[in-house]
Design a protein around this motif. Structure first.
Motif, PDB file in Angstrom:
ATOM      1  N   VAL A 609       0.874  -1.192   0.000  1.00 32.44           N
ATOM      2  CA  VAL A 609       0.000   0.000   0.000  1.00 32.44           C
ATOM      3  C   VAL A 609       0.905   1.236   0.000  1.00 32.44           C
ATOM      4  N   ASP A 610       0.833   2.051  -1.054  1.00 34.09           N
ATOM      5  CA  ASP A 610       1.696   3.247  -1.126  1.00 34.09           C
ATOM      6  C   ASP A 610       1.374   4.184   0.037  1.00 34.09           C
ATOM      7  N   SER A 611       2.422   4.927   0.480  1.00 31.56           N
ATOM      8  CA  SER A 611       2.218   5.760   1.671  1.00 31.56           C
ATOM      9  C   SER A 611       1.256   6.933   1.398  1.00 31.56           C
ATOM     10  N   ASP A 612       1.176   7.358   0.132  1.00 30.96           N
ATOM     11  CA  ASP A 612       0.301   8.520  -0.131  1.00 30.96           C
ATOM     12  C   ASP A 612      -1.117   8.096  -0.519  1.00 30.96           C
ATOM     13  N   THR A 613      -1.421   6.811  -0.353  1.00 31.42           N
ATOM     14  CA  THR A 613      -2.774   6.334  -0.679  1.00 31.42           C
ATOM     15  C   THR A 613      -3.769   6.948   0.313  1.00 31.42           C
ATOM     16  N   PRO A 614      -4.929   7.416  -0.165  1.00 37.64           N
ATOM     17  CA  PRO A 614      -5.937   7.924   0.782  1.00 37.64           C
ATOM     18  C   PRO A 614      -6.304   6.822   1.768  1.00 37.64           C
ATOM     19  N   THR A 615      -6.571   7.206   3.022  1.00 39.83           N
ATOM     20  CA  THR A 615      -6.831   6.171   4.023  1.00 39.83           C
ATOM     21  C   THR A 615      -8.278   5.706   3.968  1.00 39.83           C
ATOM     22  N   ILE A 616      -9.144   6.555   3.431  1.00 40.35           N
ATOM     23  CA  ILE A 616     -10.570   6.201   3.429  1.00 40.35           C
ATOM     24  C   ILE A 616     -11.130   6.323   2.021  1.00 40.35           C
ATOM     25  N   LEU A 617     -11.980   5.343   1.639  1.00 41.80           N
ATOM     26  CA  LEU A 617     -12.668   5.431   0.348  1.00 41.80           C
ATOM     27  C   LEU A 617     -14.150   5.244   0.640  1.00 41.80           C
ATOM     28  N   PHE A 618     -14.976   6.132   0.074  1.00 40.20           N
ATOM     29  CA  PHE A 618     -16.409   6.037   0.329  1.00 40.20           C
ATOM     30  C   PHE A 618     -17.023   5.150  -0.748  1.00 40.20           C
ATOM     31  N   THR A 619     -17.310   3.893  -0.379  1.00 39.00           N
ATOM     32  CA  THR A 619     -17.839   2.960  -1.386  1.00 39.00           C
ATOM     33  C   THR A 619     -18.546   1.805  -0.677  1.00 39.00           C
ATOM     34  N   ASP A 620     -19.018   0.797  -1.461  1.00 31.62           N
ATOM     35  CA  ASP A 620     -19.694  -0.363  -0.873  1.00 31.62           C
ATOM     36  C   ASP A 620     -18.619  -1.382  -0.485  1.00 31.62           C
ATOM     37  N   ASP A 621     -18.461  -1.560   0.795  1.00 30.56           N
ATOM     38  CA  ASP A 621     -17.392  -2.392   1.337  1.00 30.56           C
ATOM     39  C   ASP A 621     -17.464  -3.827   0.788  1.00 30.56           C
ATOM     40  N   GLN A 622     -18.682  -4.398   0.844  1.00 33.09           N
ATOM     41  CA  GLN A 622     -18.811  -5.803   0.448  1.00 33.09           C
ATOM     42  C   GLN A 622     -18.522  -5.988  -1.029  1.00 33.09           C
ATOM     43  N   ARG A 623     -19.019  -5.066  -1.875  1.00 36.18           N
ATOM     44  CA  ARG A 623     -18.827  -5.198  -3.318  1.00 36.18           C
ATOM     45  C   ARG A 623     -17.338  -5.060  -3.671  1.00 36.18           C
ATOM     46  N   LEU A 624     -16.692  -4.113  -2.998  1.00 38.48           N
ATOM     47  CA  LEU A 624     -15.266  -3.920  -3.242  1.00 38.48           C
ATOM     48  C   LEU A 624     -14.504  -5.201  -2.905  1.00 38.48           C
ATOM     49  N   LYS A 625     -14.824  -5.752  -1.737  1.00 37.63           N
ATOM     50  CA  LYS A 625     -14.129  -6.961  -1.301  1.00 37.63           C
ATOM     51  C   LYS A 625     -14.428  -8.117  -2.248  1.00 37.63           C
ATOM     52  N   GLN A 626     -15.707  -8.157  -2.740  1.00 37.44           N
ATOM     53  CA  GLN A 626     -16.086  -9.230  -3.665  1.00 37.44           C
ATOM     54  C   GLN A 626     -15.244  -9.156  -4.943  1.00 37.44           C
ATOM     55  N   ILE A 627     -15.047  -7.952  -5.468  1.00 43.28           N
ATOM     56  CA  ILE A 627     -14.256  -7.792  -6.692  1.00 43.28           C
ATOM     57  C   ILE A 627     -12.816  -8.239  -6.450  1.00 43.28           C
ATOM     58  N   LEU A 628     -12.237  -7.729  -5.335  1.00 35.18           N
ATOM     59  CA  LEU A 628     -10.836  -8.051  -5.045  1.00 35.18           C
ATOM     60  C   LEU A 628     -10.659  -9.556  -4.844  1.00 35.18           C
ATOM     61  N   LYS A 629     -11.653 -10.117  -4.185  1.00 36.33           N
ATOM     62  CA  LYS A 629     -11.575 -11.549  -3.919  1.00 36.33           C
ATOM     63  C   LYS A 629     -11.569 -12.344  -5.241  1.00 36.33           C
ATOM     64  N   ASN A 630     -12.456 -11.889  -6.157  1.00 33.71           N
ATOM     65  CA  ASN A 630     -12.516 -12.508  -7.473  1.00 33.71           C
ATOM     66  C   ASN A 630     -11.181 -12.433  -8.197  1.00 33.71           C
TER      67      ASN A 630
END
Ligand code: ADP
Length: 906
Positions: A609-630
Motif C-alpha cells: 500500500v503506497d504511503s500517499d494512498t488515501p486512508t478512506i474510500l467512500f464505497t460499498d465495502d462488500q462489493r469492493l471486497k467481492q471484486i478483489l476476492k474474485n
C-alpha cells in the motif's frame, strides 16, 4: 483715509476746540470775579477800618472836650463811658490793623506810629479823666490844652493820612482789576478767534478732500457717453475711501461692459457671417435643382464654390462603383485641365480625406505644388483645402480647392455647408441615374418575363401531371404507414412478451435457486459429516469420495450464487450500500483470505500500500471486497510459481480516480485477442481451462459489472505466459450516478424480480466466525443436552439437520409445518431454540414466527430462520416476522452451530 474717519476726526476736533474754549472762558471769568471781589473786600474793609479809626479818634477828642465842659457828675460819667467805649473799639481796630499782612512797610510804620500816638493820647486822656474825677477840672483843662493840642493834631493828621492812603490803595486796586478784566477780554477774543479759524480750516480741508475725489469720479462718469462701449474711460483711483470703492466698482463695471459689448459684436459678426453663408448656400441649392447629371453638377458646384471663396483652382472627385474616386469637373481661372483623373480610396491627400471623412487644410503649400497660370504668367497658390462630400456617413466625393491667401473662417464654413448640401444632391442624382438605369432594366426584364411566363405555363401543366402522380404515390405511402403501424403494434406486443419472459426468467431463477438449495442443504451437511468420519468406520477412499461430493456441492452452490449475482446485476436492481471503507481494513481482509491460499499453493503473496494512498474510500465495502476476492482468486488460480501481488495506490489526478487496486500475477497470462472476451459471461479461455483450473467463467463479468456499479472500471494488461495485471480504478461513490443508472435499468427491465444471493453474507459471516475462532469441542460442550425444534417440510433437510445436531449431543424435535410447530411447542416446555424453515405449506415460516411471538412466554425464545433468500428483502421480512437471526440455505453447519451457541448463550 475713509470719509467717515475724516468726518469723525474733523467734527471731533471742532467739538474739542469748543470744549477747550468754553472751559477757558469760564475759568477766566471765575478768576476775574474772585480777584475783583478780593480787591473790593480787602480794600473796602481797610478803608472802613481807617474811617472808624478816624471816627473813634474824633469821638474821643470830642468827648474829652465835652467832658471838660460838663458840669454834672452823671454827664461826666456818661462821657467817660463813651470815651472808654471808643478806646476799647480803637484797641480792637489796632489789633486788626496790626494783624493785616497785606500792608507795605510805609503803612506798617504809619499804623505803628498812629498806635503809639494813640497810646500816648490815651494815657493823657486817662490823666485828664482822673483829674476830672478828682475835681481838678481846671488842671485837667490846662493839661489838656498843653498836652493835647500837638498830640491830637498829629494823631488826627496821621489817621487821616492813613485813611487817605487806604483810599488810594483801593483806587489802585480798582484800576488794576479793571486792567486785568480788560486783558481777560482781549485774551478771550483772540482765543475764540483762533479757535474759529481752526474750525474753519478743518471744515474746509475735509470738504475739499471729499469734493475732490467726488469730482474726479463724477467728471469721468459725465463723459462716459462720449466714449465707445468697447473702450470706456477708467477712473484713476488714488484714495482708499468710499469714493475709491465707487471708482473701483465703476472700473469693474466698465470692464465687464466692454467684454459684453465685445461679445455682442462677435455675435453680430457671426450672425452676419451666418447670413452670408445661408444666402450663398440658398443660391447654390437653387442652382443644384433640376440637375440630373453628375458632370453638369460638378461644373456648377466648382464654378460657384470657387467664386464664393475666391479660389484659383479646384477639382471635384466623385466615388465610382468601386473604391476609386473619379474627377468629374475642374476649375482653374485659365487652364481648365487640372488634377489627376482618378484617385484610389486612401491614396494621396484626396484619398486620405475620403478615408478620414474629415476636412483637410494646408496653408503652406510647397513651391510648384500646383501652378495657376493666367495670360500674364503663372504662380503657385499657397493654401489648399480638401472637403469630403458626405451623405449619411458615406463619403461620396471630395472637393479640392487652392488659392493664394489662406482660407478664412467663413470660407471654410461655407465650404463645409456646401459639401453637406452637395452630398444630398449627389445622392439624389445618383438615385435618379439608378432609377433610369432600373427603368431600362425593368423594361428588358418585363420582356423577359413575358417569355418566362409562357414557359411557366408550360411548366405548370407539367407540374399538374407530376402532382397527380404524387397523389397516387401518397396513397400508396399511406397504406404502407398503416402496415408499419401494425408492425409497430406487433413489435410492442413482442416487447411485452420479452419483458414477461425476462420476468419469468427471474422468477424461474428464484424458484430454481430455492429448489437447488434445499437438496444441496442435506447433500452438503451429510457429505461433510461423512468426510469427517466421526464414527471412524470409513475407508480412506470412501472419505475421499465424501469430500469430493462436498466439494462438488460447494462448487454447485458457488455457481448458483454467481448466476444469481449476475442476473441481479444485469437487471440493474442491485443496491449499493456506500460507507467509509478503511483501506487498511481492505488490506487486512485480503491478507486473512489469501494468506492460507498462498501457503497452500506455495505462491508468494505480496501486499503493498503506497504511503500517499488515501486512508478512506467512500464505497460499498462488500462489493469492493467481492471484486478483489474474485481477481485475487483468479490470480492464484492461474499462477503456479512466482508471486501474486496486490498493489494499492493513489489514483492519478488526471484520471479522476481516488484509489487504484492492481492485482499482479506471474501466471499463465492472457493473449491479446482473448483479453477482449474474458469479461463476457461464461467465458473461459478454452474448454480445457475449466477442466484444468475450475471456475464458471462468471467471476470477471460480475467484477466488471460491480466495478461499474461503484462508478469505476477494471482494466487488464497481460503478456501470454508472463502473467497478468488486473487493475481496478475507484473513486468515492456518488449516489446520484447510481440512482440514475438504476432508473435507466428499471425502465428497461420493468417488473423483473430481483434475486438475492448469499455471496456477500457468506463473506462477512465467515469473517465473524473466523474471528470468534470457537473450537468445535467447546461448542459441543455448550450445546449438549439443549433442546432444539427443527421446523421444515423437507424430510431430507430434517434428517440432515437432526443428524448433525444430534452429533453435538443436542436433543432434536421436529415439526413438518407451522401448525405442528405450535403444537410441539405447547407440549415441550423445555425447548431452547427453534430452527425455522420459511417455505412451507399450510403455515409458512413468517406466519409461524408471528404466531409464536404473539405468546408472551415465547417472546424471548431464540428463533433462527433458514431462508433460501431468493427474494429481495427476505432478511428484513424474517426479522420483522420475529426471527432472532437468519442463516441461508444450504446451511453451513459450522456457522449454524456457532449461531445456535451465540443465541443460547444470550
Ligand atoms: P472463471 O470462473 O472461469 O475463472 P472468470 O470470469 O473469472 O471465470 O475468468 C474468465 C477467464 O479469464 C478465465 O477462464 C481465464 O481464462 C481468464 N483469466 C482470468 N484471470 C486470469 C489470470 N489472472 N491469468 C490468466 N487468465 C485469467
Amino acid at each position: 483715509m475713509k470719509i467717515k474717519t475724516k468726518l469723525i476726526i474733523g467734527l471731533g476736533s471742532i467739538i474739542s476746540i469748543i470744549l477747550i474754549l468754553s472751559t477757558t472762558v469760564f475759568y477766566t471769568l471765575t478768576t476775574q470775579n474772585s480777584y475783583l471781589r478780593d480787591v473790593v473786600m480787602e480794600n473796602y474793609e481797610r478803608v472802613s477800618v481807617a474811617e472808624q479809626l478816624k471816627y473813634e479818634t474824633n469821638t474821643i477828642v470830642r468827648e474829652v472836650r465835652e467832658l471838660l465842659l460838663s458840669t454834672s457828675e452823671s454827664d461826666v460819667n456818661e462821657k467817660i463811658t463813651i470815651i472808654n467805649q471808643s478806646e476799647t473799639n480803637l484797641k480792637v481796630l489796632f489789633d486788626r490793623l496790626q494783624r493785616t499782612e497785606s500792608f507795605d512797610m510805609e503803612k506798617r510804620i504809619l499804623v505803628s506810629s498812629i498806635h503809639n500816638l494813640h497810646e500816648s493820647y490815651v494815657d493823657m486822656i486817662q490823666n485828664v479823666i482822673s483829674l476830672v474825677t478828682t475835681g481838678n477840672e481846671v488842671e485837667a483843662r490846662s493839661y489838656l490844652l498843653q498836652e493835647n493840642q500837638e498830640l491830637r493834631k498829629n494823631m488826627i493828621e496821621e489817621v487821616d493820612e492813613f485813611a487817605e492812603l487806604e483810599e488810594q490803595a483801593m483806587m489802585v486796586a480798582l484800576s488794576e482789576s479793571e486792567e486785568a478784566y480788560q486783558n481777560a477780554v482781549i485774551f478771550l477774543v483772540v482765543f475764540i478767534g483762533a479757535a474759529l479759524l481752526l474750525i474753519i480750516f478743518i471744515t474746509y480741508s475735509i470738504v475739499k478732500s471729499i469734493s475732490k475725489s467726488i469730482n474726479n469720479v463724477s467728471n469721468v462718469m459725465k463723459n462716459v457717453s462720449t466714449y465707445s462701449t468697447t473702450h470706456l474711460p477708467r477712473i484713476d483711483v488714488t484714495t482708499k475711501d468710499e469714493i475709491g470703492d465707487i471708482a473701483r466698482a465703476y472700473n469693474a463695471m466698465a470692464e465687464s461692459l466692454e467684454i459684453i459689448s465685445k461679445q455682442e459684436k462677435q455675435v453680430a459678426d457671426a450672425l452676419k457671417e451666418e447670413n452670408w453663408i445661408k444666402s450663398r448656400y440658398a443660391e447654390l441649392a437653387m442652382k443644384f435643382q433640376g440637375i440630373k447629371e453628375l458632370n453638369e453638377f460638378g461644373k456648377t458646384i466648382m464654378t460657384n464654390i470657387a467664386q464664393f471663396v475666391k479660389a484659383t483652382y479646384g477639382v471635384i472627385y466623385i466615388k465610382d462603383e468601386g473604391r476609386a474616386f473619379r474627377k468629374i469637373a475642374a476649375y482653374a481661372r485659365e487652364d481648365k485641365d487640372v488634377g489627376v483623373n482618378q484617385v484610389q480610396f486612401g491614396q494621396g491627400l484626396v484619398g486620405q480625406c475620403a478615408e478620414d471623412n474629415k476636412m483637410m487644410h494646408i496653408d503652406h503649400l510647397p513651391q510648384g505644388y500646383i501652378t495657376t497660370s493666367s495670360g500674364l504668367g503663372a504662380a503657385t497658390p499657397s493654401s489648399l483645402i480638401l472637403i469630403p462630400i458626405e451623405f449619411e456617413g458615406d463619403v461620396l466625393g471630395v472637393i479640392e480647392l487652392a488659392k493664394f491667401e489662406p482660407f478664412s473662417h467663413s470660407e471654410t464654413r461655407i465650404l463645409e455647408q456646401l459639401s453637406r448640401a452637395s452630398g444630398t444632391s449627389i445622392e439624389r442624382i445618383l438615385d435618379h441615374m439608378k432609377i433610369e438605369e432600373l427603368l431600362v432594366e425593368s423594361q428588358t426584364q418585363s420582356e423577359e418575363l413575358q417569355t418566362q411566363s409562357e414557359e411557366l405555363q408550360q411548366q405548370q401543366e407539367e407540374l399538374r401531371l407530376i402532382n397527380e402522380q404524387l397523389q397516387e404515390q401518397y396513397k400508396q405511402l399511406d397504406e404502407k404507414a398503416k402496415e408499419l403501424e401494425l408492425i409497430k403494434k406487433d413489435l410492442e406486443e413482442k416487447n411485452r412478451n420479452i419483458k414477461l419472459g425476462s420476468r419469468y426468467k427471474s422468477e424461474f431463477l428464484a424458484n430454481m435457486s430455492h429448489e437447488l438449495r434445499t437438496p444441496l442443504n442435506s447433500l452438503l451437511i451429510l457429505s461433510q459429516m461423512l468426510a469427517e468420519n466421526a464414527e471412524r468406520n470409513l475407508t480412506a477412499k470412501q472419505i475421499d469420495h465424501a469430500a469430493t461430493i462436498y466439494a462438488s456441492g460447494r462448487d454447485l452452490l458457488d455457481l448458483i450464487n454467481d448466476i444469481l449475482d449476475l442476473s441481479k446485476i444485469e437487471s440493474g436492481k442491485i443496491d449499493v450500500y456506500a460507507e467509509e471503507v478503511l483501506i487498511s481494513d481492505v488490506k487486512a481482509f485480503v491478507e486473512r483470505q489469501f494468506a492460507p491460499v498462498s501457503n497452500q499453493k506455495g505462491v508468494e503473496f505480496k501486499l503493498k500500500v503506497d504511503s500517499d494512498t488515501p486512508t478512506i474510500l467512500f464505497t460499498d465495502d462488500q462489493r469492493l471486497k467481492q471484486i478483489l476476492k474474485n481477481l485475487l482468486s483468479n490470480a492464484f488460480k492461474f499462477t503456479t510459481k512466482g508471486c501474486v501481488e496486490l498493489h494499492i495506490k493513489k489514483g492519478k489526478e488526471e484520471d479522476g480516480f481516488k484509489v487504484v487496486f492492481s492485482v499482479i500475477d506471474t501466471g499463465i497470462g492472457i493473449s491479446k485477442e482473448k483479453q477482449k472476451s474474458i469479461f463476457e459471461a461464461f467465458y473461459q479461455e478454452d474448454g480445457t481451462t475449466s477442466r484444468k483450473y475450475g471456475g464458471t467463467g462468471l467471476g470477471l463479468s460480475i467484477s466488471r459489472e460491480l466495478s461499474e456499479l461503484l462508478g469505476g472500471y477494471i482494466r487488464v494488461e497481460s503478456i501470454e505466459g508472463n502473467g497478468s495485471t488486473f487493475t481496478l480504478y475507484l473513486s468515492d461513490y456518488d449516489g446520484y450516478v447510481d440512482l440514475a443508472m438504476q432508473e435507466v435499468a428499471g425502465t428497461v427491465e420493468g417488473e423483473a424480480i430481483v434475486l438475492e444471493s448469499d455471496q456477500d453474507d457468506a463473506i462477512t459471516k465467515q469473517n465473524s466466525f473466523d474471528q470468534m475462532d470457537i473450537q468445535k469441542e467447546t461448542i459441543q460442550e455448550q450445546l449438549s443436552n439443549k433442546m432444539v425444534l427443527v421446523v421444515d417440510d423437507d424430510m431430507r433437510n430434517v434428517f440432515a439437520l437432526t443428524t448433525a445436531l444430534e452429533k453435538q449431543k443436542m436433543k432434536v424435535v421436529f415439526a413438518e409445518n407451522g401448525k405442528e410447530a405450535l403444537e410441539v411447542l405447547e407440549n415441550h416446555t423445555s425447548i431452547d431454540i427453534i430452527l425455522m424453515d420459511i417455505m412451507m405449506p399450510e403455515m409458512n415460516g413468517y406466519e409461524t414466527m408471528q404466531a409464536i411471538r404473539k405468546e408472551e412466554k415465547w417472546a424471548d425464545l431464540p428463533i433462527l430462520a433458514l431462508t433460501a433468500k431468493a427474494m429481495k428483502s427476505d432478511k428484513e421480512k424474517c426479522i420483522n416476522a420475529g426471527a432472532s437471526d437468519y442463516i441461508s440455505k444450504p446451511v453451513n453447519m459450522e456457522q449454524l452451530l456457532s449461531l445456535i451457541k451465540v443465541w443460547l448463550h444470550k
